[in-house]
Structure formats: C-alpha cells, structure tokens
Write an enzyme that holds these catalytic residues in place. Structure first.
Site, PDB file in Angstrom:
ATOM      1  N   GLY A 219     -28.460  58.201  11.181  1.00  0.00           N
ATOM      2  CA  GLY A 219     -28.191  58.933  10.137  1.00  0.00           C
ATOM      3  C   GLY A 219     -28.083  58.657   8.794  1.00  0.00           C
TER       4      GLY A 219
ATOM      5  N   GLY B 142     -23.901  57.320   4.091  1.00  0.00           N
ATOM      6  CA  GLY B 142     -22.620  57.732   3.557  1.00  0.00           C
ATOM      7  C   GLY B 142     -21.666  57.977   4.860  1.00  0.00           C
TER       8      GLY B 142
ATOM      9  N   GLU C  38     -28.736  52.694  11.984  1.00  0.00           N
ATOM     10  CA  GLU C  38     -29.690  52.631  11.170  1.00  0.00           C
ATOM     11  C   GLU C  38     -29.557  53.753  10.298  1.00  0.00           C
ATOM     12  OE1 GLU C  38     -33.067  53.965   9.480  1.00  0.00           O
ATOM     13  OE2 GLU C  38     -33.461  54.461  11.791  1.00  0.00           O
TER      14      GLU C  38
ATOM     15  N   CYS D   1     -37.080  58.026   7.651  1.00  0.00           N
ATOM     16  CA  CYS D   1     -36.074  57.019   7.124  1.00  0.00           C
ATOM     17  C   CYS D   1     -37.147  55.832   6.362  1.00  0.00           C
ATOM     18  CB  CYS D   1     -35.324  56.270   8.229  1.00  0.00           C
ATOM     19  SG  CYS D   1     -34.165  57.181   9.208  1.00  0.00           S
TER      20      CYS D   1
END
Length: 543
Positions: free
Chosen positions: A265, A268, A293, A327
C-alpha cells in the site's frame, strides 16, 4: 507423519492467453463478464467457519461505470476483528501441525482451479471491479497469481531442505516453524495477485492470517476466497474482514499474539503502522515481522545512444498500462535533447491511436482510475501543471467523471527537474519528462538518484554498454528492480523477484524464497548420539 522426502511439481510460469478474436478464452471471458455484470451479489466476511453479514452494506461499482451496482459487501466493526483474531488463533495449532505436503497440495490445487474453471471468473471480476483490460487482468489475476502459488510451494521445499552440516557423533537439524501468533495481511486494489498472495504466502508456511483487502478490491477478493475454500483450505486459516483501518489496527496491533504484518500500500500508511507496532512492542510475545511494499516514483532514463521508438514504447506501456496504477509504473523520464522531438512524436502518435473506455469493450487499451478520490488527486496534479510556467502538457490532460473515472493518458514536460510531478507519487496515468543536455548524462543520473525518496523500479535505455554499466552502478540504490532496455513494469514471478528499498519498502522480494523466509522462525536441533559421561577434557590430563 511424512513417509518420504517429496518432490513437488516443477513450477513453470503460466502461459498468458491472448484473448484474440476467435479464441475460446475470449468468448468465455466475454460471457463471464456479461454474466457477472448482470448480477448483484452480497459478499460476507469470512471468519473461521462463518460467513458473516452485517447491517452496513457498502456498494461495489465498476470504476468505468460508477452508477452500475455489482453488489454489496458487509462492513464490520471491532467485534469482527476480535472474532477474526480468535478464529486465527483457534485454527493455528492444527494448521501448523499439518504436514507440509498437505499445505502444499491445497495451494497447488488453488493454482489449478485458477488456471482452469476459475480463470474467466477471476479475470472478469478484476475487469469489472478494478477496470483492467483483458490483457492486464490476465497477466495479474490469472497468471501472476497462479505463479505465486506454484513457485511459493517450490520455494518452501527449498527452505525446508536448507540444512546444516553435522560432525561425527551428532546430527544437526533446522526446523522452520511458523511464527508464534497470527499474521495480518493488508492488500491493495491494483493487483488481484498481490491481494491473494500476501495472506497465502504466510499461510503456506504454517501461519494463520487475518486478511484486510482494499474496499475497491473486495469483489475479486471474494473470488479468491471461493477458490481457497474449494481447494480445501481449512476454516480459520485465512480470515477475510472489511473494517476501517484504525478499527482493525486498534485491536490487532495491541494483541500479544500479533506476529507479523504483510503489507502492500502507500508509504504513509506503512510508516504509520510501523510506528504503531513500535509503540506496542512491549505487548508482544515476539518481535513481529514487518514486511511492506509501498510507493514508487519510477523512472526511465534514455542515453543519447538509445532508440527513440523503443524509449517511446517503454513510456507508453510503462506509464499508461492499467492507467499508471502500478507501484512500478513509469512516472518520470529523462530524455536527451537530441532525441526528444522523435520521442515526443512517437508517444503522441501512440496516445492518439489508443482508445479509452470500458474494459468490457475489448478494443479499449485504456480504462478508468479506481475511484473518485484517486480521480480528484490525479486531476489536481494535472491542473497544477496546466497553471505552471515551469511545465507544459504535451499530450492528454483531459478528464471526466460523469460516467466513469476517466483521465486521459497525460505527458507533462517540465523545465525544472524538481517540479512537483517529477518528485511526488501520483499513482495515475501521468508521466513527467525532463529533457537534459546530451553531454550531461552522468549528471542526470545523479539527479535521478537524488530526486525521489523512493527506490522501487527504474530503467536505462542505451546501446552504449559503458553508459548502461555506468547507469547500473550510479543507480545501484535507486531501484530494487532495475531494467536495461525495457520498461520498468511487468516483473514475473520466478524471474524478477519484486520489491524496493528506501521509501518503497522492506525489499523482501515477493515471488522469491526471500519473502517466505520472513514467515518462519527457525529452530536449531542438535542431537548427540553417545553423550559424554566424564566432564574432564584431554587438556586436563597429566604430562
């Protein structure tokens, strides 16, 4: 008890079907998409042996047609988190004690179910709920997920076979125990394969898990649970719950039996969870394993020797497949002045040819972003570029959410290499180009390394081997997955283990033995066959 040392079927990467006109897989997928779209389903939580429903129903809609209703899922609360923890702990002893070959058989069967009777269904669910075109769904929900399941079984056997040596008179053994407690898996919307692999990889090694999928992925997560249950996964091994993050965290991260976090995800959120775990460290029976990750600001660097058409294709595919919601998606590119005009021309031609719309129309390469929140965030970055003197839109820039969350593939050219969209993660169909002077290639490599806190993927294009080597060395810490003359996306299980460092995560490489090692706690056993009966050593003897 095992009666042999078993060899598992040798894994091979699942062949990617083409879905070309006239193929049986195309017809089957079209029929399944139409069938699933025509129904409204009610998705329960899976806690132990119970399928749990609640009074709070959350609507599931296609991102490309947000007024259509695919069904509802049942949102839980703190009591359901407690139930899931208790179910995971209740199932733990029997699951941990089950012989490894029976655990392996369950997940190998799940892989074969996905390859056969569930292939169209898992792909259709991913197309409808996550707005992936048929090819993007196939390489993710079918092929990569199948690969994870099969290769993980192989890696498990390799781990178990790694044993110490023994001196005469003794036998040394390593026992790879599951962790002492339960594992919490938090999974993203963008890859169905990741959603299934995070709880499954920990479970394969004998752990019981609590799985919290992204709300925008629950529709296809339900299919995953159907597959696991049909494959024979015992109740309580993987418990799937839908609760607000802080509600789950308040219970799970304070529980003494919390043993590990498997996360994909945002950076933060991962940092926040790490802090929560650290603050509760005195509560735990063991130090939890933390595997994550997270984000990326992935790059393409073109050397002046590279081929403009190859670079342009890498930009088009690397930045805009699945609407840039990977990602690993290319989000910034560094192009030499001498080839910029050609690269720009080729990219603009690609985007002009590219169709955008529903994935249910197989002629559409490009589909919708996942939800309104993502749409608004991405549109904000585009608006910022439009209003800046330091950037210009050279392709795309349009967006519309009246029917679906559609944002055109957008290319920004920035005059400032530190412009916002060169630095910040966008997670959408936006790539920013910085054009550098040809003679400043080495300086540009330093700029690439220093611009972003992330280090997930990156690519160098060059026909000059000295330049390729220089980039590989200069950017040694800038990407956990580095590509030479290829786009920075598309890692394949068993070929390119995936993960990055810096702000991109713990680099535990999903799709490799390294990841599975995080879900075991080795115990060394030394057995002496004939123990000594005299405390005295020879050095004590008289001259």
């Amino acid at each position: 008890m095992p009666k042999g040392i078993y060899k598992v079927p040798v894994p091979v990467n699942e062949p990617v079907k083409t879905y070309a006109p006239g193929t049986p897989e195309r017809a089957a997928l079209k029929a399944e998409v139409a069938n699933m779209r025509s129904q409204e389903i009610d998705v329960p939580m899976y806690i132990g042996s119970d399928e749990v429903t609640t009074d709070k129903k959350i609507k599931m809609s296609p991102p490309h047609d947000h007024q259509h209703v695919l069904g509802y899922f049942n949102e839980g609360d703190s009591q359901h988190v407690e139930m899931a923890v208790n179910a995971a702990l209740a199932a733990k002893e029997d699951w941990a004690n089950l012989s490894w070959e029976h655990r392996a058989s369950i997940f190998l069967k799940a892989a074969d179910l996905l390859a056969g009777p569930y292939r169209a269904k898992i792909n259709a669910a991913t197309m409808l709920a996550q707005s992936k075109n048929p090819f993007q769904a196939e390489i993710d929900a079918a092929c990569e997920f199948i690969d994870f399941l099969k290769f993980n079984v192989q890696y498990m056997t390799e781990i178990y076979s790694e044993q110490p040596g023994s001196q005469p008179g003794m036998w040394n053994r390593l026992e790879y125990r599951p962790l002492e407690g339960f594992v919490f898996a938090i999974t993203p919307f963008n890859f169905t394969s990741i959603a299934g692999n995070l709880p499954a990889s920990a479970a394969l090694m004998g752990n019981t898990t609590i799985w919290k999928p992204a709300y925008t992925q629950v529709y296809s997560a339900k299919v995953i649970m159907d597959v696991f249950k049909e494959a024979g996964l015992p109740d309580g091994v993987i418990n799937m719950i839908y609760v607000d993050g802080p509600v789950a965290g308040d219970i799970i991260f304070k529980h003494p039996d919390f043993a590990g976090l498997h996360f994909t995800g945002s950076t933060g959120v991962f940092k926040h969870l790490w802090k929560e775990i650290g603050m509760n460290i005195d509560n735990y029976k063991t130090y939890p394993r933390v595997v994550g990750e997270t984000g990326g600001k992935d790059f393409i660097v073109a050397h002046p020797s590279s081929n403009a058409k190859e670079v342009a294709t890498a930009i088009t595919r690397g930045a805009f497949e699945f609407q840039g919601q990977k990602c690993s998606a290319a989000s910034r590119a560094y192009i030499p002045q001498s080839m910029w005009d050609d690269v720009q021309k080729y990219v603009q031609a690609d985007l002009k040819d590219m169709k955008m719309g529903s994935p249910e129309d197989f002629s559409n390469f490009f589909n919708a972003v996942i939800d309104e929140r993502a749409f608004d965030k991405i549109a904000g970055f585009i608006d910022q570029a439009k209003s800046s003197d330091l950037a210009e839109i050279v392709a795309g820039g349009g967006y519309d959410k009246s029917t679906g969350y559609f944002i055109e593939p957008t290319v920004i050219k920035a005059e400032d290499p530190m412009f916002t969209t060169m630095c910040e993660e966008i997670f959408g169909p936006v790539i920013t180009i910085y054009v550098y002077q040809d003679e400043r290639f080495e300086e540009t490599l330093e700029l690439v390394d220093q611009t972003s806190p992330y280090a997930l993927t990156g690519a160098i294009f060059s026909t000059d081997r000295y330049a390729a080597e220089l980039a590989t060395k200069k950017l040694v810490n800038a990407a956990g997955n580095f590509y030479i003359n290829d786009k920075p996306t598309g890692a394949v299980v068993g070929q390119q283990p995936f993960g990055g460092g810096r702000a991109s995560g713990t680099n535990d490489k999903a799709g490799s033995m390294l990841n599975l090692l995080r879900w075991v706690s080795p115990r060394t056993i030394k057995e002496t066959f004939v123990p000594p009966v005299d405390y005295r050593y020879p050095f004590l003897d008289k001259e």
